[in-house]
Scaffold this motif. Structure first.
Motif, short mmCIF file in Angstrom:
data_model
loop_
_atom_site.label_atom_id
_atom_site.label_comp_id
_atom_site.label_asym_id
_atom_site.label_seq_id
_atom_site.Cartn_x
_atom_site.Cartn_y
_atom_site.Cartn_z
N TYR A 37 -3.70 -2.80 -5.60
CA TYR A 37 -2.80 -3.47 -6.27
C TYR A 37 -2.93 -2.75 -7.67
O TYR A 37 -1.95 -2.51 -7.88
N HIS A 78 -1.42 0.14 -7.63
CA HIS A 78 0.06 0.05 -7.62
C HIS A 78 0.07 -0.22 -9.09
O HIS A 78 1.38 0.12 -9.75
N LYS A 79 0.12 -1.11 -9.29
CA LYS A 79 0.16 -1.26 -10.56
C LYS A 79 0.23 -0.12 -11.98
O LYS A 79 0.94 0.14 -13.51
N LYS A 126 0.67 2.75 -11.61
CA LYS A 126 1.66 3.92 -11.09
C LYS A 126 2.86 3.04 -11.35
O LYS A 126 3.31 4.29 -11.83
N LYS A 127 2.97 2.09 -11.50
CA LYS A 127 4.45 1.58 -12.39
C LYS A 127 4.03 1.69 -13.09
O LYS A 127 5.87 2.06 -13.33
N VAL A 158 6.19 4.26 -8.84
CA VAL A 158 6.05 3.29 -7.75
C VAL A 158 7.64 1.61 -8.20
O VAL A 158 7.16 2.00 -9.49
N SER A 194 9.18 -2.14 -8.26
CA SER A 194 9.14 -3.50 -8.08
C SER A 194 8.72 -4.04 -6.76
O SER A 194 7.99 -4.73 -6.88
N GLU A 251 7.56 -2.36 -4.31
CA GLU A 251 5.75 -2.06 -3.66
C GLU A 251 5.00 -2.96 -4.23
O GLU A 251 3.48 -3.78 -3.91
N LEU A 252 5.31 -3.14 -5.53
CA LEU A 252 4.26 -3.46 -6.41
C LEU A 252 4.53 -5.10 -6.00
O LEU A 252 2.75 -5.90 -6.15
N SER A 307 1.74 -5.09 -2.54
CA SER A 307 1.03 -5.51 -2.82
C SER A 307 0.26 -6.44 -3.50
O SER A 307 -1.06 -7.05 -3.04
N GLU A 308 1.30 -6.97 -4.51
CA GLU A 308 0.19 -8.81 -4.83
C GLU A 308 0.09 -9.72 -4.11
O GLU A 308 -0.49 -10.02 -3.60
#
Length: 185
Positions: A51, A54-55, A57-58, A63, A65, A67-68, A71-72
């Protein structure tokens, strides 16, 4: 009889062994629940790490939203799994405390770890044979068979004696019938 008394002793011992087996099972259930909790905590750490990646990479736009959010959601699911595992561990500990009649709050900490070692086949076979030879239900059944066999032997002896007695009585009756026939003629 002597075998019946021996069988009643086996019944009492079976009850004790059954209870000890249940306590041992509860003990190992605690060890298993501790291992499961450790695995779930490791999964949570990995999910949190993913997570965090991914944050980052966001923020860089690498990444999307969904995918984020996935992951969350994975992190939240792992947190829920830990709560369930902790509850199952607490239930297992309470069950053992109840079985052992311990004071509430006394924490039972298994000193053994779950492991599966290779077992040498000849040792395994010997252990299995020894266990079967010492099973009280098998010994009781063997005693019952022996008791039945002795009853059959006694019955056979009585039957043989009864047969001889019957044949003797029958011979006497036939002799008397012959006497009566001679008397009538």
């Amino acid at each position: 009889t002597k075998l019946d008394i021996e069988n009643s002793d086996y019944t009492s011992l079976e009850k004790i062994e059954k209870y000890l087996g249940e306590v041992q099972l509860a003990y190992w259930r605690i060890a298993l629940k501790k291992e499961e909790l450790a695995v779930k905590k490791a999964l949570l750490r990995r999910a949190q790490h993913l997570y965090a990646i991914h944050k980052d990479k966001k923020e860089l736009g690498l990444v999307e939203s969904p995918e984020l959010l996935a992951s969350e959601a994975n992190v939240k699911e792992r947190e829920r799994d830990i709560l369930v595992a902790e509850s199952e561990l607490k239930n297992a500990q309470d069950e053992l405390e109840f079985m052992l009649n311990l004071n509430p709050g006394v924490e039972v900490e298994p000193s053994d770890k779950l492991s599966v070692d290779e077992v040498e086949m000849p040792l395994y076979v010997r252990s299995l044979n020894r266990a079967i030879d010492h099973r009280r239900d098998y010994i009781r059944a063997k005693n019952e068979v022996e008791s039945f066999a002795s009853m059959v032997r006694i019955t056979r002896r009585i039957s043989a004696a009864d047969k001889e007695s019957f044949l003797t009585d029958a011979a006497e009756v036939i002799a008397k019938i012959d006497e009566l026939i001679e008397y009538i003629e």
